[in-house]
Design a protein around this motif. Structure first.
Motif, PDB file in Angstrom:
ATOM      1  N   TYR A 154       0.866  -1.168   0.000  1.00  0.00           N
ATOM      2  CA  TYR A 154       0.000   0.000   0.000  1.00  0.00           C
ATOM      3  C   TYR A 154       0.904   1.219   0.000  1.00  0.00           C
ATOM      4  O   TYR A 154       1.669   1.439   0.942  1.00  0.00           O
ATOM      5  N   ILE A 155       0.855   1.979  -1.076  1.00  0.00           N
ATOM      6  CA  ILE A 155       1.730   3.146  -1.249  1.00  0.00           C
ATOM      7  C   ILE A 155       0.867   4.401  -1.255  1.00  0.00           C
ATOM      8  O   ILE A 155      -0.159   4.449  -1.945  1.00  0.00           O
ATOM      9  N   THR A 156       1.280   5.409  -0.495  1.00  0.00           N
ATOM     10  CA  THR A 156       0.591   6.695  -0.514  1.00  0.00           C
ATOM     11  C   THR A 156       1.567   7.793  -0.921  1.00  0.00           C
ATOM     12  O   THR A 156       2.711   7.817  -0.460  1.00  0.00           O
ATOM     13  N   VAL A 157       1.110   8.656  -1.796  1.00  0.00           N
ATOM     14  CA  VAL A 157       1.862   9.841  -2.179  1.00  0.00           C
ATOM     15  C   VAL A 157       1.038  11.021  -1.692  1.00  0.00           C
ATOM     16  O   VAL A 157      -0.128  11.169  -2.068  1.00  0.00           O
ATOM     17  N   THR A 158       1.622  11.823  -0.824  1.00  0.00           N
ATOM     18  CA  THR A 158       0.900  12.951  -0.239  1.00  0.00           C
ATOM     19  C   THR A 158       1.657  14.240  -0.529  1.00  0.00           C
ATOM     20  O   THR A 158       2.875  14.299  -0.339  1.00  0.00           O
ATOM     21  N   LEU A 159       0.939  15.247  -0.985  1.00  0.00           N
ATOM     22  CA  LEU A 159       1.500  16.581  -1.157  1.00  0.00           C
ATOM     23  C   LEU A 159       0.779  17.532  -0.210  1.00  0.00           C
ATOM     24  O   LEU A 159      -0.424  17.377   0.043  1.00  0.00           O
ATOM     25  N   PHE A 160       1.521  18.505   0.299  1.00  0.00           N
ATOM     26  CA  PHE A 160       0.981  19.526   1.189  1.00  0.00           C
ATOM     27  C   PHE A 160       1.345  20.892   0.631  1.00  0.00           C
ATOM     28  O   PHE A 160       2.459  21.086   0.150  1.00  0.00           O
ATOM     29  N   LEU A 161       0.439  21.846   0.742  1.00  0.00           N
ATOM     30  CA  LEU A 161       0.714  23.239   0.405  1.00  0.00           C
ATOM     31  C   LEU A 161       0.670  24.012   1.712  1.00  0.00           C
ATOM     32  O   LEU A 161      -0.354  24.025   2.404  1.00  0.00           O
ATOM     33  N   VAL A 162       1.797  24.618   2.075  1.00  0.00           N
ATOM     34  CA  VAL A 162       1.942  25.278   3.365  1.00  0.00           C
ATOM     35  C   VAL A 162       2.132  26.779   3.151  1.00  0.00           C
ATOM     36  O   VAL A 162       2.962  27.196   2.330  1.00  0.00           O
ATOM     37  N   SER A 163       1.364  27.573   3.881  1.00  0.00           N
ATOM     38  CA  SER A 163       1.529  29.021   3.853  1.00  0.00           C
ATOM     39  C   SER A 163       2.820  29.372   4.588  1.00  0.00           C
ATOM     40  O   SER A 163       2.997  28.994   5.751  1.00  0.00           O
ATOM     41  N   LEU A 164       3.714  30.092   3.927  1.00  0.00           N
ATOM     42  CA  LEU A 164       4.969  30.477   4.587  1.00  0.00           C
ATOM     43  C   LEU A 164       4.735  31.570   5.625  1.00  0.00           C
ATOM     44  O   LEU A 164       5.507  31.715   6.567  1.00  0.00           O
ATOM     45  N   GLU A 165       3.674  32.311   5.469  1.00  0.00           N
ATOM     46  CA  GLU A 165       3.371  33.388   6.403  1.00  0.00           C
ATOM     47  C   GLU A 165       2.827  32.856   7.728  1.00  0.00           C
ATOM     48  O   GLU A 165       3.185  33.332   8.800  1.00  0.00           O
ATOM     49  N   THR A 166       1.979  31.827   7.646  1.00  0.00           N
ATOM     50  CA  THR A 166       1.312  31.322   8.856  1.00  0.00           C
ATOM     51  C   THR A 166       1.755  29.915   9.254  1.00  0.00           C
ATOM     52  O   THR A 166       1.385  29.440  10.319  1.00  0.00           O
ATOM     53  N   ASN A 167       2.492  29.222   8.389  1.00  0.00           N
ATOM     54  CA  ASN A 167       2.878  27.815   8.573  1.00  0.00           C
ATOM     55  C   ASN A 167       1.680  26.875   8.575  1.00  0.00           C
ATOM     56  O   ASN A 167       1.783  25.733   9.021  1.00  0.00           O
ATOM     57  N   GLN A 168       0.553  27.335   8.100  1.00  0.00           N
ATOM     58  CA  GLN A 168      -0.664  26.540   8.059  1.00  0.00           C
ATOM     59  C   GLN A 168      -0.697  25.700   6.786  1.00  0.00           C
ATOM     60  O   GLN A 168      -0.375  26.190   5.695  1.00  0.00           O
ATOM     61  N   ILE A 169      -1.052  24.418   6.922  1.00  0.00           N
ATOM     62  CA  ILE A 169      -1.271  23.584   5.744  1.00  0.00           C
ATOM     63  C   ILE A 169      -2.630  23.975   5.192  1.00  0.00           C
ATOM     64  O   ILE A 169      -3.655  23.811   5.867  1.00  0.00           O
ATOM     65  N   VAL A 170      -2.645  24.514   3.979  1.00  0.00           N
ATOM     66  CA  VAL A 170      -3.888  25.028   3.403  1.00  0.00           C
ATOM     67  C   VAL A 170      -4.491  24.086   2.360  1.00  0.00           C
ATOM     68  O   VAL A 170      -5.643  24.244   1.975  1.00  0.00           O
TER      69      VAL A 170
END
Length: 188
Positions: A154-170
């Motif tokens: 079972y393979i998962t590929v996950t991408l995250f987009l993170v705000s550099l200003e708030t460090n929040q994963i958006v």
């Protein structure tokens, strides 16, 4: 006669050692035991589409920066290939990126331009760098089990987009693969 025999032997040797190569369309690739074309294409397709839609509907502005995808699997996976496929598609979709790794080279070129040794029509202007507002990072993970002579992966590929200003994963997206392959020599 001896020369003819040698020539025939040599020609037959060359023919037997030559390999044939054929190309096929990546869309027609067949599943393999290792990470391959199918996984790369499916990951790039789903990730780039999802991120492009998010950027155009939610973010609407700002520049993105790509960070290397981490491979935490037991397989050799060329993460740069996946990154390039996704980045290529996002660029075609007009999602703007910056490459902060070339800032040092650009800064040197700007300083050289100020020496007067570069013509004014090709000199790089100072103060035009763009800063990323968000960073994309990713991981590839797996769980492997063996059952009745089969490897179940079972393979998962996950991408995250993170705000550099708030460090929040958006934004995040995941593509999953469940691969079953026969293990040679299992159980003798």
């Amino acid at each position: 006669m001896r020369q003819i025999s040698f020539l025939l032997f040599f020609v037959s040797f060359l023919v037997s050692c030559s390999s044939s190569v054929s190309y096929q369309k990546p869309e027609n690739a067949k599943p393999t035991k290792q990470w391959g074309v199918i996984e790369v294409k499916e990951t790039a397709k789903s990730m780039s589409h999802s991120l492009s839609v998010y950027y155009k509907t939610e973010l609407k502005n700002g520049y993105l920066e790509w960070k290397a995808i981490e491979n935490s699997t037991s397989e050799h996976i060329d993460t740069k290939l996946i990154s390039n496929e996704i980045l290529n598609q996002l660029t075609k979709d007009k999602v703007p990126f910056v490459d902060t790794t070339i800032r040092g080279d650009a800064t040197k070129e700007m300083a050289f331009g100020k020496t007067g040794m570069v013509s004014s029509d090709s000199r790089l202007a100072v103060g035009k760098f763009k800063s990323p507002s968000h960073q994309i990072k990713g991981e590839i993970n797996e769980v492997v089990n063996y059952e009745s002579g089969n490897k179940i992966q079972y393979i998962t590929v996950t991408l995250f987009l993170v705000s550099l200003e708030t460090n929040q994963i958006v934004w995040s997206e995941q593509t999953n693969f469940l691969k079953r392959s026969r293990v040679e020599g299992y159980g003798f």
